[in-house]
Design a protein around this motif. Sequence first.
Motif, PDB file in Angstrom:
ATOM      1  N   LYS A 340      17.715  15.309  -8.299  1.00  0.00           N
ATOM      2  CA  LYS A 340      18.021  15.953  -9.577  1.00  0.00           C
ATOM      3  C   LYS A 340      19.029  17.073  -9.327  1.00  0.00           C
ATOM      4  O   LYS A 340      18.790  17.954  -8.485  1.00  0.00           O
ATOM      5  N   ASN A 341      20.134  17.023 -10.059  1.00  0.00           N
ATOM      6  CA  ASN A 341      21.199  18.024  -9.915  1.00  0.00           C
ATOM      7  C   ASN A 341      21.655  18.163  -8.465  1.00  0.00           C
ATOM      8  O   ASN A 341      21.906  19.261  -7.962  1.00  0.00           O
ATOM      9  N   GLY A 342      21.734  17.012  -7.770  1.00  0.00           N
ATOM     10  CA  GLY A 342      22.220  17.009  -6.401  1.00  0.00           C
ATOM     11  C   GLY A 342      21.233  17.461  -5.357  1.00  0.00           C
ATOM     12  O   GLY A 342      21.588  17.600  -4.191  1.00  0.00           O
ATOM     13  N   LYS A 343      19.967  17.656  -5.717  1.00  0.00           N
ATOM     14  CA  LYS A 343      18.962  18.115  -4.775  1.00  0.00           C
ATOM     15  C   LYS A 343      17.860  17.076  -4.647  1.00  0.00           C
ATOM     16  O   LYS A 343      17.354  16.568  -5.647  1.00  0.00           O
ATOM     17  N   LEU A 344      17.476  16.770  -3.398  1.00  0.00           N
ATOM     18  CA  LEU A 344      16.393  15.833  -3.162  1.00  0.00           C
ATOM     19  C   LEU A 344      15.055  16.473  -3.527  1.00  0.00           C
ATOM     20  O   LEU A 344      14.821  17.650  -3.248  1.00  0.00           O
ATOM     21  N   LEU A 345      14.169  15.670  -4.136  1.00  0.00           N
ATOM     22  CA  LEU A 345      12.856  16.149  -4.555  1.00  0.00           C
ATOM     23  C   LEU A 345      11.793  15.132  -4.154  1.00  0.00           C
ATOM     24  O   LEU A 345      12.038  13.922  -4.202  1.00  0.00           O
ATOM     25  N   LEU A 346      10.625  15.608  -3.770  1.00  0.00           N
ATOM     26  CA  LEU A 346       9.482  14.763  -3.471  1.00  0.00           C
ATOM     27  C   LEU A 346       8.426  14.954  -4.547  1.00  0.00           C
ATOM     28  O   LEU A 346       8.066  16.094  -4.879  1.00  0.00           O
ATOM     29  N   GLU A 347       7.962  13.856  -5.100  1.00  0.00           N
ATOM     30  CA  GLU A 347       6.929  13.944  -6.128  1.00  0.00           C
ATOM     31  C   GLU A 347       5.670  14.593  -5.550  1.00  0.00           C
ATOM     32  O   GLU A 347       5.250  14.304  -4.440  1.00  0.00           O
ATOM     33  N   SER A 348       5.076  15.496  -6.316  1.00  0.00           N
ATOM     34  CA  SER A 348       3.856  16.176  -5.881  1.00  0.00           C
ATOM     35  C   SER A 348       3.014  16.496  -7.111  1.00  0.00           C
ATOM     36  O   SER A 348       3.417  16.221  -8.245  1.00  0.00           O
ATOM     37  N   GLY A 349       1.891  17.088  -6.880  1.00  0.00           N
ATOM     38  CA  GLY A 349       1.033  17.430  -8.013  1.00  0.00           C
ATOM     39  C   GLY A 349      -0.283  17.999  -7.546  1.00  0.00           C
ATOM     40  O   GLY A 349      -0.530  18.190  -6.348  1.00  0.00           O
ATOM     41  N   LEU A 350      -1.138  18.263  -8.497  1.00  0.00           N
ATOM     42  CA  LEU A 350      -2.501  18.720  -8.231  1.00  0.00           C
ATOM     43  C   LEU A 350      -3.432  17.898  -9.103  1.00  0.00           C
ATOM     44  O   LEU A 350      -3.355  17.946 -10.336  1.00  0.00           O
ATOM     45  N   HIS A 351      -4.280  17.128  -8.455  1.00  0.00           N
ATOM     46  CA  HIS A 351      -5.224  16.257  -9.156  1.00  0.00           C
ATOM     47  C   HIS A 351      -6.643  16.700  -8.817  1.00  0.00           C
ATOM     48  O   HIS A 351      -7.002  16.826  -7.643  1.00  0.00           O
ATOM     49  N   GLN A 352      -7.448  16.928  -9.844  1.00  0.00           N
ATOM     50  CA  GLN A 352      -8.862  17.258  -9.673  1.00  0.00           C
ATOM     51  C   GLN A 352      -9.686  16.305 -10.527  1.00  0.00           C
ATOM     52  O   GLN A 352      -9.327  16.028 -11.674  1.00  0.00           O
ATOM     53  N   GLU A 353     -10.789  15.825  -9.963  1.00  0.00           N
ATOM     54  CA  GLU A 353     -11.618  14.884 -10.712  1.00  0.00           C
ATOM     55  C   GLU A 353     -13.095  15.095 -10.392  1.00  0.00           C
ATOM     56  O   GLU A 353     -13.470  15.490  -9.281  1.00  0.00           O
ATOM     57  N   LEU A 354     -13.911  14.823 -11.391  1.00  0.00           N
ATOM     58  CA  LEU A 354     -15.357  14.794 -11.256  1.00  0.00           C
ATOM     59  C   LEU A 354     -15.808  13.412 -11.700  1.00  0.00           C
ATOM     60  O   LEU A 354     -15.572  13.010 -12.842  1.00  0.00           O
ATOM     61  N   SER A 355     -16.464  12.688 -10.799  1.00  0.00           N
ATOM     62  CA  SER A 355     -16.796  11.288 -11.049  1.00  0.00           C
ATOM     63  C   SER A 355     -18.295  11.084 -10.950  1.00  0.00           C
ATOM     64  O   SER A 355     -18.955  11.642 -10.065  1.00  0.00           O
ATOM     65  N   VAL A 356     -18.820  10.267 -11.861  1.00  0.00           N
ATOM     66  CA  VAL A 356     -20.240   9.896 -11.864  1.00  0.00           C
ATOM     67  C   VAL A 356     -20.319   8.374 -11.891  1.00  0.00           C
ATOM     68  O   VAL A 356     -19.718   7.729 -12.759  1.00  0.00           O
ATOM     69  N   ALA A 357     -21.046   7.786 -10.937  1.00  0.00           N
ATOM     70  CA  ALA A 357     -21.169   6.331 -10.836  1.00  0.00           C
ATOM     71  C   ALA A 357     -22.633   5.938 -10.826  1.00  0.00           C
ATOM     72  O   ALA A 357     -23.487   6.669 -10.314  1.00  0.00           O
ATOM     73  N   HIS A 358     -22.911   4.759 -11.402  1.00  0.00           N
ATOM     74  CA  HIS A 358     -24.279   4.231 -11.447  1.00  0.00           C
ATOM     75  C   HIS A 358     -24.243   2.760 -11.056  1.00  0.00           C
ATOM     76  O   HIS A 358     -23.408   1.999 -11.541  1.00  0.00           O
ATOM     77  N   HIS A 359     -25.161   2.363 -10.181  1.00  0.00           N
ATOM     78  CA  HIS A 359     -25.242   0.985  -9.713  1.00  0.00           C
ATOM     79  C   HIS A 359     -26.565   0.394 -10.172  1.00  0.00           C
ATOM     80  O   HIS A 359     -27.629   0.975  -9.938  1.00  0.00           O
ATOM     81  N   ALA A 360     -26.492  -0.765 -10.805  1.00  0.00           N
ATOM     82  CA  ALA A 360     -27.688  -1.457 -11.276  1.00  0.00           C
ATOM     83  C   ALA A 360     -27.499  -2.945 -11.032  1.00  0.00           C
ATOM     84  O   ALA A 360     -26.717  -3.604 -11.719  1.00  0.00           O
ATOM     85  N   GLY A 361     -28.189  -3.478 -10.027  1.00  0.00           N
ATOM     86  CA  GLY A 361     -28.050  -4.884  -9.715  1.00  0.00           C
ATOM     87  C   GLY A 361     -26.647  -5.215  -9.244  1.00  0.00           C
ATOM     88  O   GLY A 361     -26.109  -4.599  -8.324  1.00  0.00           O
ATOM     89  N   ASN A 362     -26.012  -6.179  -9.898  1.00  0.00           N
ATOM     90  CA  ASN A 362     -24.669  -6.595  -9.535  1.00  0.00           C
ATOM     91  C   ASN A 362     -23.587  -5.898 -10.348  1.00  0.00           C
ATOM     92  O   ASN A 362     -22.422  -6.306 -10.316  1.00  0.00           O
ATOM     93  N   THR A 363     -23.956  -4.879 -11.087  1.00  0.00           N
ATOM     94  CA  THR A 363     -23.010  -4.184 -11.957  1.00  0.00           C
ATOM     95  C   THR A 363     -22.962  -2.704 -11.602  1.00  0.00           C
ATOM     96  O   THR A 363     -23.986  -2.093 -11.308  1.00  0.00           O
ATOM     97  N   SER A 364     -21.775  -2.154 -11.612  1.00  0.00           N
ATOM     98  CA  SER A 364     -21.607  -0.726 -11.396  1.00  0.00           C
ATOM     99  C   SER A 364     -20.714  -0.159 -12.482  1.00  0.00           C
ATOM    100  O   SER A 364     -19.814  -0.838 -12.987  1.00  0.00           O
ATOM    101  N   MET A 365     -20.966   1.072 -12.849  1.00  0.00           N
ATOM    102  CA  MET A 365     -20.184   1.768 -13.867  1.00  0.00           C
ATOM    103  C   MET A 365     -19.797   3.135 -13.334  1.00  0.00           C
ATOM    104  O   MET A 365     -20.575   3.770 -12.618  1.00  0.00           O
ATOM    105  N   ARG A 366     -18.595   3.567 -13.701  1.00  0.00           N
ATOM    106  CA  ARG A 366     -18.103   4.860 -13.229  1.00  0.00           C
ATOM    107  C   ARG A 366     -17.335   5.542 -14.344  1.00  0.00           C
ATOM    108  O   ARG A 366     -16.525   4.913 -15.031  1.00  0.00           O
ATOM    109  N   VAL A 367     -17.575   6.839 -14.514  1.00  0.00           N
ATOM    110  CA  VAL A 367     -16.842   7.660 -15.474  1.00  0.00           C
ATOM    111  C   VAL A 367     -16.237   8.831 -14.703  1.00  0.00           C
ATOM    112  O   VAL A 367     -16.948   9.527 -13.964  1.00  0.00           O
TER     113      VAL A 367
END
Length: 567
Positions: A340-367
């Motif tokens: 951009k504008n003649g300057k090299l840039l590397l994509e970056s960021g800050l990602h935060q997540e809170l995940s809850v998963a449940h397993h029941a038999g052959n099925t799993s769910m995650r939010v």
Amino acid sequence: MTVPNLQIKIGAVLALFAAMLALPVHAENPATVSGVVRDAKGTPQIGALVELLGPNLSVLAQTFTDNKGRYSLAGIQPGTYNIKATGSLFLPTLRENLRVLANSRVVVNLTLNTLYEAFRWLPAQPRQVNEPQDDWTWTLRLSANRPLLRLLEDGPLVVVSDGDGSAPALKARVVVRGGSNQFGDGGVHNDFEIEHSNGDGQAVLLRADLSQPESAAALTAVHASLGYARDLGMGRTFRSVVAYQDQPGIESGIQGQGMQAVILRTAETMELMDGLSAEFGNDLQAVHLGQSQFASHPFGGLTLHTESNQISYHVATSPGAQHASELDRENTLIPALTEKNGKLLLESGLHQELSVAHHAGNTSMRVTFFRDDISHPAINGGGTLSLADWNSGNLLYDPNTDLMKVAGQSYSGNGVLAEMNSEVNDDLWINFAFAWGNTLAMDHLSGPVTLQDGISDLYQHSAEMLSASMTGKMKHTGTQWRASYRWQPQDTVTVVAPFDSSLPSPYLSLYFRQPIHCHMLPYRMEALIDVRNLLAQGYRPFVTRDGSTLYFAQAERSIQGGLAFTF
């Protein structure tokens, strides 16, 4: 020498030998072997039988796990043993060639698998806790995490590791494939992979990709990586990957031609206590294209396992390096470089997540609830470039595929992702996902604008995403396949939930692996077909001032095919 003298000497030797036998023997200090027995989901197993076996598989000692899945075998003399765990409804698990030293405390954690879990399969994508395994995309895993089946002398099935002597610890694969028509991935590719793991908790993985562009005058591109993993004991593992990439065809109107990159990744995982694990790592990148750019992308997380639930918190600063188990994923070892504008840039960021998963038999769910702050996102584009666009200093161009990369505006926002995975039968898996979050979108431009005007027209937009995928295997033919479709509004040029790499590629994608039986060859041969964005959806075109047409898209349409030989 007279006979009496000879008799006297023989008698003295026998007396000395008898005296030596009569001396007290000081035994070495005994050792203790302990650990935890869990299932494939990480749930401790109560009442599992743990046996200490000798070299001839005779039972020397045994015990049962307590209400937290723990066991302890004390008073073990120094030597080499085998540890076997058995549980109801599970296959027995065997840890072989366990060396026990004097006065030591050895920790051996064992995992019990069902018959299905030992054989299940999944195409090339990151695996969730309960998803099937895939031996096609080799990853940097320790031998204890790659179960095979064999029979003991007394008959029962036992899960063992690659490096136990029952199967070759060294594997090799050669792939010849056509270019996938993605940025920096044109021409004919010659790939090879070598994987080596042994029984002492170490694994090495070597990959190399030599690609020759269609033009005979173009230079060969090189992409090589070396990975190493080691079991540190006490529930800790260490992984490291170093990758080198030389792309002489990548061009910049201002910086010149030829991109080189070195990536170093390290990560460590550890069991803090029963049911609580942690991981942390870092991704270092050095990229050169006329000028040099350096970046550091740390990541980490905590995961709490219960009987059928999982709660985790995770933070990452790059979509390419997020988990220790995914450090060597080949498609992430490519720097997200833009200009951009003649300057090299590397994509970056800050990602935060809170995940809850449940397993029941052959099925799993995650939010998952997440927040992303993304700087300099790399936008895919293509079309015929004008001289003004070429000299603008706002794009990187790959002449082998006629594709370009540009830097979009930084954006941020919150989002949510819901997923469901289910096993229909032994040979069919289905996955559904819904996500909501922020993307970059673009109006349909038809007026005479410049490339920079088009990029400036991108705006932050809230969008929904729906995806469905089916994964299967045909028993009679051995065909392995996957079909997926990921939809989101076509005016968006970045994906919803960009840090979740388990989601399928945008729009309609197909993947096939077909074994080819040839008795003349001493190794396995397979045909590969990988098609992404089959219907060429999501392209956002606009016309520049000189009349040329450019476009942006979430993902390029790509078609790839080839042959693979596994030794």
